[in-house]
Motif scaffolding. Structure first.
Motif, PDB file in Angstrom:
ATOM      1  N   LYS A  68       0.728  -1.301   0.026  1.00  0.00           N
ATOM      2  CA  LYS A  68      -0.032  -0.059  -0.033  1.00  0.00           C
ATOM      3  C   LYS A  68       0.807   1.243  -0.006  1.00  0.00           C
ATOM      4  O   LYS A  68       1.590   1.571   1.057  1.00  0.00           O
ATOM      5  CB  LYS A  68      -0.825   0.014   1.167  1.00  0.00           C
ATOM      6  CG  LYS A  68      -1.695   1.098   1.069  1.00  0.00           C
ATOM      7  CD  LYS A  68      -2.821   0.907   2.544  1.00  0.00           C
ATOM      8  CE  LYS A  68      -3.680   2.343   2.546  1.00  0.00           C
ATOM      9  NZ  LYS A  68      -4.433   2.386   3.686  1.00  0.00           N
ATOM     10  N   ALA A  69       0.774   1.777  -1.102  1.00  0.00           N
ATOM     11  CA  ALA A  69       1.837   3.043  -1.326  1.00  0.00           C
ATOM     12  C   ALA A  69       1.072   4.169  -2.177  1.00  0.00           C
ATOM     13  O   ALA A  69       0.338   3.629  -3.059  1.00  0.00           O
ATOM     14  CB  ALA A  69       3.236   2.818  -1.599  1.00  0.00           C
ATOM     15  N   ALA A  77      10.476  12.943   0.189  1.00  0.00           N
ATOM     16  CA  ALA A  77      11.143  13.055   1.672  1.00  0.00           C
ATOM     17  C   ALA A  77      10.441  12.285   2.570  1.00  0.00           C
ATOM     18  O   ALA A  77      10.909  11.610   3.419  1.00  0.00           O
ATOM     19  CB  ALA A  77      11.217  14.371   2.090  1.00  0.00           C
ATOM     20  N   VAL A  78       9.005  12.006   2.388  1.00  0.00           N
ATOM     21  CA  VAL A  78       8.042  11.300   3.178  1.00  0.00           C
ATOM     22  C   VAL A  78       7.125  10.563   2.451  1.00  0.00           C
ATOM     23  O   VAL A  78       5.740  11.061   2.271  1.00  0.00           O
ATOM     24  CB  VAL A  78       7.786  12.115   4.452  1.00  0.00           C
ATOM     25  CG1 VAL A  78       8.700  12.608   5.331  1.00  0.00           C
ATOM     26  CG2 VAL A  78       6.907  13.364   3.698  1.00  0.00           C
ATOM     27  N   VAL A  79       7.320   9.267   2.070  1.00  0.00           N
ATOM     28  CA  VAL A  79       6.474   8.414   1.328  1.00  0.00           C
ATOM     29  C   VAL A  79       5.945   7.208   2.127  1.00  0.00           C
ATOM     30  O   VAL A  79       6.847   6.458   2.544  1.00  0.00           O
ATOM     31  CB  VAL A  79       7.047   7.963  -0.205  1.00  0.00           C
ATOM     32  CG1 VAL A  79       6.181   7.118  -0.833  1.00  0.00           C
ATOM     33  CG2 VAL A  79       7.662   8.896  -0.761  1.00  0.00           C
ATOM     34  N   PRO A  80       4.840   7.198   2.257  1.00  0.00           N
ATOM     35  CA  PRO A  80       4.231   6.340   3.199  1.00  0.00           C
ATOM     36  C   PRO A  80       4.249   4.939   2.491  1.00  0.00           C
ATOM     37  O   PRO A  80       3.616   5.031   1.627  1.00  0.00           O
ATOM     38  CB  PRO A  80       2.805   6.799   3.851  1.00  0.00           C
ATOM     39  CG  PRO A  80       2.474   7.645   2.809  1.00  0.00           C
ATOM     40  CD  PRO A  80       3.677   8.383   2.139  1.00  0.00           C
ATOM     41  N   ILE A  81       4.453   4.062   3.229  1.00  0.00           N
ATOM     42  CA  ILE A  81       4.540   2.757   2.511  1.00  0.00           C
ATOM     43  C   ILE A  81       3.960   1.455   3.610  1.00  0.00           C
ATOM     44  O   ILE A  81       4.690   1.525   4.746  1.00  0.00           O
ATOM     45  CB  ILE A  81       5.956   2.146   1.871  1.00  0.00           C
ATOM     46  CG1 ILE A  81       6.101   3.055   0.662  1.00  0.00           C
ATOM     47  CG2 ILE A  81       5.612   0.815   1.485  1.00  0.00           C
ATOM     48  CD1 ILE A  81       7.387   2.902   0.086  1.00  0.00           C
ATOM     49  N   ALA A  82       2.778   0.532   3.325  1.00  0.00           N
ATOM     50  CA  ALA A  82       2.719  -0.271   4.076  1.00  0.00           C
ATOM     51  C   ALA A  82       2.959  -1.508   3.305  1.00  0.00           C
ATOM     52  O   ALA A  82       2.359  -1.916   2.125  1.00  0.00           O
ATOM     53  CB  ALA A  82       1.187  -0.135   4.725  1.00  0.00           C
ATOM     54  N   VAL A  83       3.072  -2.712   3.859  1.00  0.00           N
ATOM     55  CA  VAL A  83       3.184  -4.074   3.444  1.00  0.00           C
ATOM     56  C   VAL A  83       2.433  -5.239   4.283  1.00  0.00           C
ATOM     57  O   VAL A  83       2.633  -5.012   5.526  1.00  0.00           O
ATOM     58  CB  VAL A  83       4.867  -4.588   3.160  1.00  0.00           C
ATOM     59  CG1 VAL A  83       4.540  -5.856   2.527  1.00  0.00           C
ATOM     60  CG2 VAL A  83       5.511  -3.454   2.233  1.00  0.00           C
ATOM     61  N   SER A 107      13.973  -3.224   7.123  1.00  0.00           N
ATOM     62  CA  SER A 107      13.833  -4.714   7.021  1.00  0.00           C
ATOM     63  C   SER A 107      13.305  -5.001   8.427  1.00  0.00           C
ATOM     64  O   SER A 107      13.678  -4.592   9.494  1.00  0.00           O
ATOM     65  CB  SER A 107      15.175  -5.212   6.922  1.00  0.00           C
ATOM     66  OG  SER A 107      14.836  -7.039   7.066  1.00  0.00           O
ATOM     67  N   PHE A 108      12.131  -5.755   8.523  1.00  0.00           N
ATOM     68  CA  PHE A 108      11.538  -6.047   9.689  1.00  0.00           C
ATOM     69  C   PHE A 108      11.258  -7.405   9.906  1.00  0.00           C
ATOM     70  O   PHE A 108      11.006  -8.241   8.984  1.00  0.00           O
ATOM     71  CB  PHE A 108       9.952  -5.498   9.688  1.00  0.00           C
ATOM     72  CG  PHE A 108       9.861  -3.910   9.323  1.00  0.00           C
ATOM     73  CD1 PHE A 108       9.953  -2.937  10.262  1.00  0.00           C
ATOM     74  CD2 PHE A 108       9.935  -3.414   8.012  1.00  0.00           C
ATOM     75  CE1 PHE A 108       9.740  -1.796   9.947  1.00  0.00           C
ATOM     76  CE2 PHE A 108       9.681  -2.316   7.533  1.00  0.00           C
ATOM     77  CZ  PHE A 108       9.887  -1.107   8.469  1.00  0.00           C
ATOM     78  N   VAL A 118       3.471  -4.322   8.071  1.00  0.00           N
ATOM     79  CA  VAL A 118       4.246  -3.212   8.487  1.00  0.00           C
ATOM     80  C   VAL A 118       4.032  -2.074   7.788  1.00  0.00           C
ATOM     81  O   VAL A 118       3.500  -2.157   7.027  1.00  0.00           O
ATOM     82  CB  VAL A 118       5.803  -3.691   8.464  1.00  0.00           C
ATOM     83  CG1 VAL A 118       6.243  -4.965   9.510  1.00  0.00           C
ATOM     84  CG2 VAL A 118       6.141  -3.798   7.007  1.00  0.00           C
ATOM     85  N   SER A 119       4.232  -0.876   8.425  1.00  0.00           N
ATOM     86  CA  SER A 119       4.095   0.290   7.754  1.00  0.00           C
ATOM     87  C   SER A 119       5.440   1.218   8.229  1.00  0.00           C
ATOM     88  O   SER A 119       5.978   1.327   9.277  1.00  0.00           O
ATOM     89  CB  SER A 119       2.816   0.967   7.952  1.00  0.00           C
ATOM     90  OG  SER A 119       2.877   1.313   9.068  1.00  0.00           O
ATOM     91  N   THR A 120       5.856   2.134   7.457  1.00  0.00           N
ATOM     92  CA  THR A 120       6.843   3.086   7.504  1.00  0.00           C
ATOM     93  C   THR A 120       6.717   4.409   6.490  1.00  0.00           C
ATOM     94  O   THR A 120       5.829   4.379   5.867  1.00  0.00           O
ATOM     95  CB  THR A 120       8.182   2.298   7.481  1.00  0.00           C
ATOM     96  OG1 THR A 120       9.378   3.232   8.011  1.00  0.00           O
ATOM     97  CG2 THR A 120       8.708   2.101   6.029  1.00  0.00           C
TER      98      THR A 120
END
Length: 156
Positions: A68-69, A77-83, A107-108, A118-120
């Motif tokens: 999810k992006a 500079a701040v791209v939210p990404i969730a997997v 890496s999680f 996860v999301s970051t």
């Protein structure tokens, strides 16, 4: 305002919390300090090199990995990404960004019995493919999504 004091209190509080959690048996010292990270993989310059260093040179494409992006991110500079991994036995989720100077972004480790989600937020210098590498039951799987950047984040 004394910023040195504030920094010392923050650092001391974090160390104290880790010591308390370790003493209670909630976390092991190696986990708290992220001692098992793969430094060599984080230093690679291409996605292929990073995958090879991680031992995932022949990862299988999987639709059970959801990325999810945003299709278009206004600020690199701040791209939210969730997997999210729907693969049973997920052990780790790793994010790679093809056109970044060092493609391995995060890496999680996923402990057994927890939800593989996860999301970051990551920095992206330019439009690029984002790869999610999942290790499940000792095998590697990958999915990818293109993210377009309108304002650069890695020096752009």
């Amino acid at each position: 305002m004394n910023h040195s004091r504030r920094k010392a209190l923050k650092a001391g509080g974090g160390v104290g919390l880790l010591a308390l959690l370790a003493a209670a048996g909630v976390v092991r010292p190696g986990e708290a300090l992220a001692s098992d990270w793969n430094k060599a993989a984080f230093e690679m310059k291409t996605v292929a090199e990073a995958l090879r260093t991680l031992g995932a040179g022949s990862a299988t494409t999987s639709e059970a990995i959801l990325i999810k992006a945003p299709d278009i991110a206004e600020n690199g500079a701040v791209v939210p990404i969730a997997v999210e991994s729907r693969l049973p036995g997920t052990e780790s989720i790793t994010l790679l960004i093809e056109k970044n100077p060092q493609p391995l972004a995060a890496s999680f480790g996923i402990p057994a019995g927890t939800e593989a989600n996860v999301s970051t937020r990551v920095k992206m210098g330019q439009s690029s493919d984002v790869y999610a590498l999942v290790r499940a039951n000792g095998r590697f799987y990958v999915a990818k999504k293109e993210v377009k950047i309108t304002l650069g984040g890695c020096g752009g």
